[in-house]
Scaffold this motif. Sequence first.
Motif, PDB file in Angstrom:
ATOM      1  N   ALA A 158       0.828  -1.207   0.000  1.00 30.01           N
ATOM      2  CA  ALA A 158       0.000   0.000   0.000  1.00 30.01           C
ATOM      3  C   ALA A 158       0.863   1.258   0.000  1.00 30.01           C
ATOM      4  O   ALA A 158       0.574   2.231  -0.705  1.00 30.01           O
ATOM      5  N   ARG A 159       1.939   1.245   0.776  1.00 32.66           N
ATOM      6  CA  ARG A 159       2.845   2.407   0.799  1.00 32.66           C
ATOM      7  C   ARG A 159       3.482   2.641  -0.569  1.00 32.66           C
ATOM      8  O   ARG A 159       3.606   3.780  -1.023  1.00 32.66           O
ATOM      9  N   ALA A 160       3.873   1.561  -1.224  1.00 35.97           N
ATOM     10  CA  ALA A 160       4.471   1.681  -2.561  1.00 35.97           C
ATOM     11  C   ALA A 160       3.453   2.220  -3.556  1.00 35.97           C
ATOM     12  O   ALA A 160       3.776   3.082  -4.386  1.00 35.97           O
ATOM     13  N   ARG A 161       2.208   1.749  -3.473  1.00 33.90           N
ATOM     14  CA  ARG A 161       1.159   2.249  -4.372  1.00 33.90           C
ATOM     15  C   ARG A 161       0.893   3.727  -4.122  1.00 33.90           C
ATOM     16  O   ARG A 161       0.722   4.494  -5.048  1.00 33.90           O
ATOM     17  N   TRP A 162       0.831   4.111  -2.845  1.00 32.95           N
ATOM     18  CA  TRP A 162       0.593   5.515  -2.497  1.00 32.95           C
ATOM     19  C   TRP A 162       1.679   6.384  -3.120  1.00 32.95           C
ATOM     20  O   TRP A 162       1.383   7.393  -3.745  1.00 32.95           O
ATOM     21  N   LYS A 163       2.928   5.973  -2.932  1.00 36.22           N
ATOM     22  CA  LYS A 163       4.053   6.753  -3.440  1.00 36.22           C
ATOM     23  C   LYS A 163       3.989   6.881  -4.960  1.00 36.22           C
ATOM     24  O   LYS A 163       4.132   7.983  -5.510  1.00 36.22           O
ATOM     25  N   THR A 164       3.742   5.785  -5.649  1.00 39.08           N
ATOM     26  CA  THR A 164       3.661   5.803  -7.114  1.00 39.08           C
ATOM     27  C   THR A 164       2.518   6.692  -7.585  1.00 39.08           C
ATOM     28  O   THR A 164       2.698   7.518  -8.492  1.00 39.08           O
ATOM     29  N   LEU A 165       1.352   6.542  -6.989  1.00 37.92           N
ATOM     30  CA  LEU A 165       0.192   7.334  -7.392  1.00 37.92           C
ATOM     31  C   LEU A 165       0.391   8.814  -7.088  1.00 37.92           C
ATOM     32  O   LEU A 165      -0.005   9.672  -7.877  1.00 37.92           O
ATOM     33  N   LYS A 166       1.011   9.116  -5.957  1.00 31.45           N
ATOM     34  CA  LYS A 166       1.279  10.516  -5.597  1.00 31.45           C
ATOM     35  C   LYS A 166       2.214  11.156  -6.621  1.00 31.45           C
ATOM     36  O   LYS A 166       2.001  12.289  -7.052  1.00 31.45           O
ATOM     37  N   GLU A 167       3.241  10.403  -7.039  1.00 33.13           N
ATOM     38  CA  GLU A 167       4.168  10.908  -8.054  1.00 33.13           C
ATOM     39  C   GLU A 167       3.467  11.140  -9.391  1.00 33.13           C
ATOM     40  O   GLU A 167       3.880  12.008 -10.160  1.00 33.13           O
ATOM     41  N   GLN A 168       2.413  10.390  -9.653  1.00 32.41           N
ATOM     42  CA  GLN A 168       1.648  10.546 -10.888  1.00 32.41           C
ATOM     43  C   GLN A 168       0.607  11.659 -10.790  1.00 32.41           C
ATOM     44  O   GLN A 168      -0.095  11.942 -11.753  1.00 32.41           O
ATOM     45  N   GLY A 169       0.488  12.262  -9.615  1.00 28.28           N
ATOM     46  CA  GLY A 169      -0.455  13.364  -9.429  1.00 28.28           C
ATOM     47  C   GLY A 169      -1.877  12.919  -9.147  1.00 28.28           C
ATOM     48  O   GLY A 169      -2.818  13.690  -9.358  1.00 28.28           O
ATOM     49  N   ALA A 170      -2.062  11.715  -8.667  1.00 25.08           N
ATOM     50  CA  ALA A 170      -3.402  11.193  -8.386  1.00 25.08           C
ATOM     51  C   ALA A 170      -4.053  11.944  -7.231  1.00 25.08           C
ATOM     52  O   ALA A 170      -3.381  12.483  -6.350  1.00 25.08           O
ATOM     53  N   ASN A 171      -5.366  11.964  -7.243  1.00 23.51           N
ATOM     54  CA  ASN A 171      -6.172  12.553  -6.180  1.00 23.51           C
ATOM     55  C   ASN A 171      -6.353  11.487  -5.107  1.00 23.51           C
ATOM     56  O   ASN A 171      -7.189  10.599  -5.238  1.00 23.51           O
ATOM     57  N   LEU A 172      -5.558  11.552  -4.031  1.00 21.57           N
ATOM     58  CA  LEU A 172      -5.499  10.496  -3.026  1.00 21.57           C
ATOM     59  C   LEU A 172      -6.155  10.903  -1.714  1.00 21.57           C
ATOM     60  O   LEU A 172      -6.149  12.083  -1.344  1.00 21.57           O
ATOM     61  N   ALA A 173      -6.687   9.902  -1.018  1.00 20.40           N
ATOM     62  CA  ALA A 173      -7.186  10.082   0.341  1.00 20.40           C
ATOM     63  C   ALA A 173      -6.819   8.834   1.127  1.00 20.40           C
ATOM     64  O   ALA A 173      -6.814   7.728   0.585  1.00 20.40           O
ATOM     65  N   TYR A 174      -6.498   9.038   2.401  1.00 18.94           N
ATOM     66  CA  TYR A 174      -6.111   7.936   3.277  1.00 18.94           C
ATOM     67  C   TYR A 174      -7.064   7.914   4.459  1.00 18.94           C
ATOM     68  O   TYR A 174      -7.226   8.923   5.145  1.00 18.94           O
ATOM     69  N   TRP A 175      -7.730   6.779   4.665  1.00 20.50           N
ATOM     70  CA  TRP A 175      -8.699   6.632   5.733  1.00 20.50           C
ATOM     71  C   TRP A 175      -8.214   5.583   6.732  1.00 20.50           C
ATOM     72  O   TRP A 175      -7.727   4.536   6.337  1.00 20.50           O
ATOM     73  N   LYS A 176      -8.350   5.898   8.014  1.00 18.07           N
ATOM     74  CA  LYS A 176      -8.009   4.934   9.054  1.00 18.07           C
ATOM     75  C   LYS A 176      -9.091   4.980  10.123  1.00 18.07           C
ATOM     76  O   LYS A 176      -9.839   5.952  10.224  1.00 18.07           O
ATOM     77  N   GLN A 177      -9.152   3.923  10.920  1.00 21.14           N
ATOM     78  CA  GLN A 177     -10.162   3.843  11.961  1.00 21.14           C
ATOM     79  C   GLN A 177      -9.684   4.500  13.242  1.00 21.14           C
ATOM     80  O   GLN A 177      -8.539   4.332  13.651  1.00 21.14           O
ATOM     81  N   SER A 178     -10.599   5.222  13.868  1.00 22.03           N
ATOM     82  CA  SER A 178     -10.307   5.829  15.165  1.00 22.03           C
ATOM     83  C   SER A 178     -10.403   4.744  16.238  1.00 22.03           C
ATOM     84  O   SER A 178     -10.810   3.610  15.976  1.00 22.03           O
ATOM     85  N   ASP A 179     -10.063   5.103  17.456  1.00 21.55           N
ATOM     86  CA  ASP A 179     -10.175   4.169  18.570  1.00 21.55           C
ATOM     87  C   ASP A 179     -11.629   3.742  18.794  1.00 21.55           C
ATOM     88  O   ASP A 179     -11.895   2.663  19.303  1.00 21.55           O
ATOM     89  N   GLU A 180     -12.571   4.604  18.394  1.00 24.21           N
ATOM     90  CA  GLU A 180     -13.992   4.289  18.527  1.00 24.21           C
ATOM     91  C   GLU A 180     -14.516   3.465  17.354  1.00 24.21           C
ATOM     92  O   GLU A 180     -15.683   3.088  17.331  1.00 24.21           O
ATOM     93  N   GLY A 181     -13.662   3.234  16.352  1.00 24.10           N
ATOM     94  CA  GLY A 181     -14.070   2.430  15.200  1.00 24.10           C
ATOM     95  C   GLY A 181     -14.609   3.218  14.020  1.00 24.10           C
ATOM     96  O   GLY A 181     -14.974   2.638  13.005  1.00 24.10           O
ATOM     97  N   ARG A 182     -14.703   4.542  14.139  1.00 23.64           N
ATOM     98  CA  ARG A 182     -15.170   5.387  13.027  1.00 23.64           C
ATOM     99  C   ARG A 182     -14.039   5.610  12.051  1.00 23.64           C
ATOM    100  O   ARG A 182     -12.863   5.650  12.427  1.00 23.64           O
ATOM    101  N   TRP A 183     -14.394   5.791  10.771  1.00 24.72           N
ATOM    102  CA  TRP A 183     -13.383   6.088   9.757  1.00 24.72           C
ATOM    103  C   TRP A 183     -13.075   7.581   9.766  1.00 24.72           C
ATOM    104  O   TRP A 183     -13.991   8.408   9.764  1.00 24.72           O
ATOM    105  N   GLU A 184     -11.786   7.902   9.763  1.00 19.70           N
ATOM    106  CA  GLU A 184     -11.343   9.295   9.756  1.00 19.70           C
ATOM    107  C   GLU A 184     -10.358   9.488   8.597  1.00 19.70           C
ATOM    108  O   GLU A 184      -9.478   8.648   8.388  1.00 19.70           O
ATOM    109  N   LYS A 185     -10.536  10.580   7.920  1.00 24.11           N
ATOM    110  CA  LYS A 185      -9.622  10.921   6.822  1.00 24.11           C
ATOM    111  C   LYS A 185      -8.346  11.463   7.443  1.00 24.11           C
ATOM    112  O   LYS A 185      -8.345  12.455   8.149  1.00 24.11           O
ATOM    113  N   ALA A 186      -7.228  10.780   7.173  1.00 27.59           N
ATOM    114  CA  ALA A 186      -5.955  11.159   7.779  1.00 27.59           C
ATOM    115  C   ALA A 186      -5.032  11.862   6.795  1.00 27.59           C
ATOM    116  O   ALA A 186      -4.064  12.489   7.205  1.00 27.59           O
ATOM    117  N   ALA A 187      -5.289  11.741   5.528  1.00 30.03           N
ATOM    118  CA  ALA A 187      -4.456  12.420   4.512  1.00 30.03           C
ATOM    119  C   ALA A 187      -5.249  12.554   3.232  1.00 30.03           C
ATOM    120  O   ALA A 187      -6.172  11.825   2.957  1.00 30.03           O
TER     121      ALA A 187
END
Length: 149
Positions: free
Chosen positions: A120-149
């Motif tokens: 996933a990190r390699a894909r993120w890096k490649t896509l970022k270099e290509q100028g892709a519109n990226l978003a990164y979602w992770k779960q909070s301690d409560e289990g909700r999805w939060e946009k982190a990047a």
Amino acid sequence: MSEVWFYHLERSTLDQVLPELLDRTLQRGWKARVRVADEGAREAIDERLWTWRDESFLAHGMADQPHAARQPILLTAGSENPNGSQALFIVDGSEMSLTEEFERCFIIFDGRDETALHGARARWKTLKEQGANLAYWKQSDEGRWEKAA
């Protein structure tokens, strides 16, 4: 270029997260395609979508079976898009290939799996270099999805 959203699983499993995301995709009026790495993963997801909730299931089919064009959700290991999906879900480290035909691509990976995390990190890096519109979602301690990047 389509949006590419990364979902970093830490507290939930693919079996828990994928049906919810697919349901939201259908509520949006989009069709979806789920690309898997192998036949075993495709069969497991197929079973999960039929038994998702006690009171309902997510209608879906296999891309290599009859009437694929009429299915709201297609499961495939290939790059075909017979139902004209607007959303592509990439799971189990499956091939990304062309994403331009989709409104949004979801890359779902298990953060507890070092190989998946590095991929996933390699894909993120490649896509970022290509100028892709990226978003990164992770779960909070409560289990909700939060946009982190």
